[in-house]
Enzyme design. Structure first.
Site, PDB file in Angstrom:
ATOM      1  N   LYS A   1       4.704   4.270   3.214  1.00  0.00           N
ATOM      2  CA  LYS A   1       5.898   3.664   2.623  1.00  0.00           C
ATOM      3  C   LYS A   1       5.498   2.972   1.333  1.00  0.00           C
ATOM      4  O   LYS A   1       4.381   2.478   1.199  1.00  0.00           O
ATOM      5  CB  LYS A   1       6.536   2.663   3.583  1.00  0.00           C
TER       6      LYS A   1
ATOM      7  N   HIS B   1     -10.209   4.437   5.418  1.00  0.00           N
ATOM      8  CA  HIS B   1     -10.340   5.012   4.076  1.00  0.00           C
ATOM      9  C   HIS B   1     -11.603   4.506   3.384  1.00  0.00           C
ATOM     10  O   HIS B   1     -12.304   5.252   2.714  1.00  0.00           O
ATOM     11  CB  HIS B   1      -9.105   4.679   3.219  1.00  0.00           C
TER      12      HIS B   1
END
Lengths: 185, 280
Positions: free
Chosen positions: A104, A39
């Site tokens: 999550k 990222h």
């Protein structure tokens, strides 16, 4: 549990907007794994005006860094990592056309705002169920940033990958909805 | 004086790294099953079913229980009558970690420097090693890989004596609630009370090595563990998506401290509360 909804990729905004927080889904098709380092590299490339290694339009990103595959296996253990660490990069990545995220844990308000704007769904897979989840991954192929090892950008072919819609495209949050009835303080 | 060769230490550490990654301790597995029986949320029960099935697959197929095979923490108790031959103890342990993580197909999750470069060392070394000298002529080694989803949510507060028992409970609950659904609950909670800031943190790590069905030998601390266990399981956090099984066990380790201090450290461990031990 309610009946599971089947989803196939590419995952369009139309498909995304139909899903509601709490829906249980099974995902089939190609999804892409990227986590912290990928990222960072991708958003830095975007800041320099460069093109990314894949077209993220109508794709699903999976926050994952798997264990190495044993001989004969497509992938090692492959559960979700904590999504919150990607929050800093997420609005910029969603503007690239991503329509689904699998990870999550909770997300920041600015991520939820960007999800609503772009019609994005956030799914949770069960944290720590990595050997079980790996059974639904049939192929793992590194696409870019191989130097990042387990953090490389990779394409995963999945069949009936189990996940739950935790934040839908309207911003409804199943982490909050799911906890409320059991809070006894 | 008994001589132990570093090769033997390396081999044992390498085996323990693999065992810890593949086989969830039996007491944690039993605690998960117990949680499944009492869990009130249907979604929570589904999550626990997946977690229990995952433990069974990992064990049957020698696969890592979680893809985060952790930063390797190694607790070593060295008998004072042991002579270690063949090099430094620390080098032998790190060689074992490297061997275990490479041969065992475990994920290498360690970067050599934390801030500016963050380059992966490719073999999960260096481990965090805690060595203590004990009586006897044996070496007892425990390998406890620690996942960072839960480590990132751990915390510490420097309380003062006037804060007392209620202050300790409030501090623990602040850390638990701040962690929320993120550290892969159901968790195991290790708490260190007393010592210095660093000693409290060390004790909170060591507390995770207790069995889930074990209680503090001191009745006052056993009561504190039980009370916190109940408080945490009433938060609603549950097994990730809400429910009544937020934690499987709460363990306290305590130690002497300064007249002005009451440090409280909380290490949150995910349900992958992994550790494996052997005595050489």
């Amino acid at each position: 549990m309610a009946e599971k909804i089947r989803i196939t990729t590419p995952f369009t905004e139309e498909q995304s907007r139909k899903l509601k927080a709490g829906d249980s889904v099974l995902i089939t098709g190609v999804i892409y794994s990227a986590r912290d380092a990928a990222h960072k590299v991708m958003t830095e490339a975007l800041d320099r005006g460069e093109k990314l290694p894949i077209d993220w339009h109508d794709q699903i990103v999976y926050y994952l860094g798997p264990t190495p595959a044993k001989p004969g296996d497509p992938i090692g253990s492959a559960g979700p990592t904590t999504s919150g660490r990607m929050d800093k990069y997420t609005p910029q990545m969603l503007d690239q056309g991503i329509k689904g995220m699998i990870g999550k844990g909770s997300r920041k308000p600015e991520v939820v705002e960007s999800m609503k704007k772009n019609g994005v769904t956030y799914f949770a897979a069960v944290g720590g169920a990595a050997a079980l989840i790996a059974k639904s991954i049939k192929k793992y192929e590194v696409i870019a940033y191989s130097e990042l090892g387990p953090e490389a950008l990779a394409a995963l072919t999945v069949e009936d990958f189990p996940a739950i819609v935790v934040i839908d495209s309207e911003g409804n949050n199943f982490y909050e909805i799911g906890q409320k009835p059991y809070r006894k303080e | 004086m008994r001589t132990i060769k570093t090769e033997e230490i390396t081999e044992v550490v390498s085996q323990l790294c693999k065992e810890a990654a593949y086989y969830l301790p039996e007491d944690v597995y039993e605690a998960l099953k117990k949680g499944r029986e009492t869990e009130e949320s249907p979604v929570g029960r589904d999550v626990l079913d997946q977690i229990i099935k995952n433990a069974e697959i990992a064990k049957a197929e020698d696969r890592p229980y979680c893809q985060d095979t952790g930063l390797t923490i190694v607790f070593v108790e060295v008998g004072q009558d042991v002579h270690i031959e063949g090099g430094l103890l620390e080098d032998a342990i790190n060689a074992g970690v490297a061997k275990g993580y490479v041969e065992g197909y475990l994920r290498k999750s360690v970067v050599a420097e934390p801030l500016f470069n963050r380059v992966n060392t490719q073999n999960n070394t260096p481990a965090v090693i805690y060595t203590s000298l004990v009586e006897g002529d044996k070496i007892h080694i425990t390998v406890a890989p620690k996942g960072f989803g839960s480590e990132n949510k751990s915390g510490l507060e420097m309380l003062v004596p006037a804060d007392g028992v209620e202050g300790v409970k409030a501090a623990v609950m602040r850390i638990i609630k701040h962690a929320d659904c993120n550290p892969c609950p159901p968790t195991v909670i290790g708490i260190g009370i007393g010592g210095t800031m660093d000693k409290a943190a060390y004790m909170s790590k060591k507390a995770l090595l207790h069995r889930c069905d074990e209680h503090n030998p001191d009745p006052q601390y056993a009561k504190l563990e039980q009370e916190l266990f109940e408080m945490i399981n009433k938060t609603g956090i549950g097994p990730q998506l809400g429910g009544t099984t937020t934690t499987l066990a709460v363990h306290v380790e305590w130690g002497a401290t300064h007249i002005a201090g009451l440090p409280v450290a909380v290490t949150i461990c995910c349900h992958a509360c992994r550790h494996a031990s052997r005595t050489i």
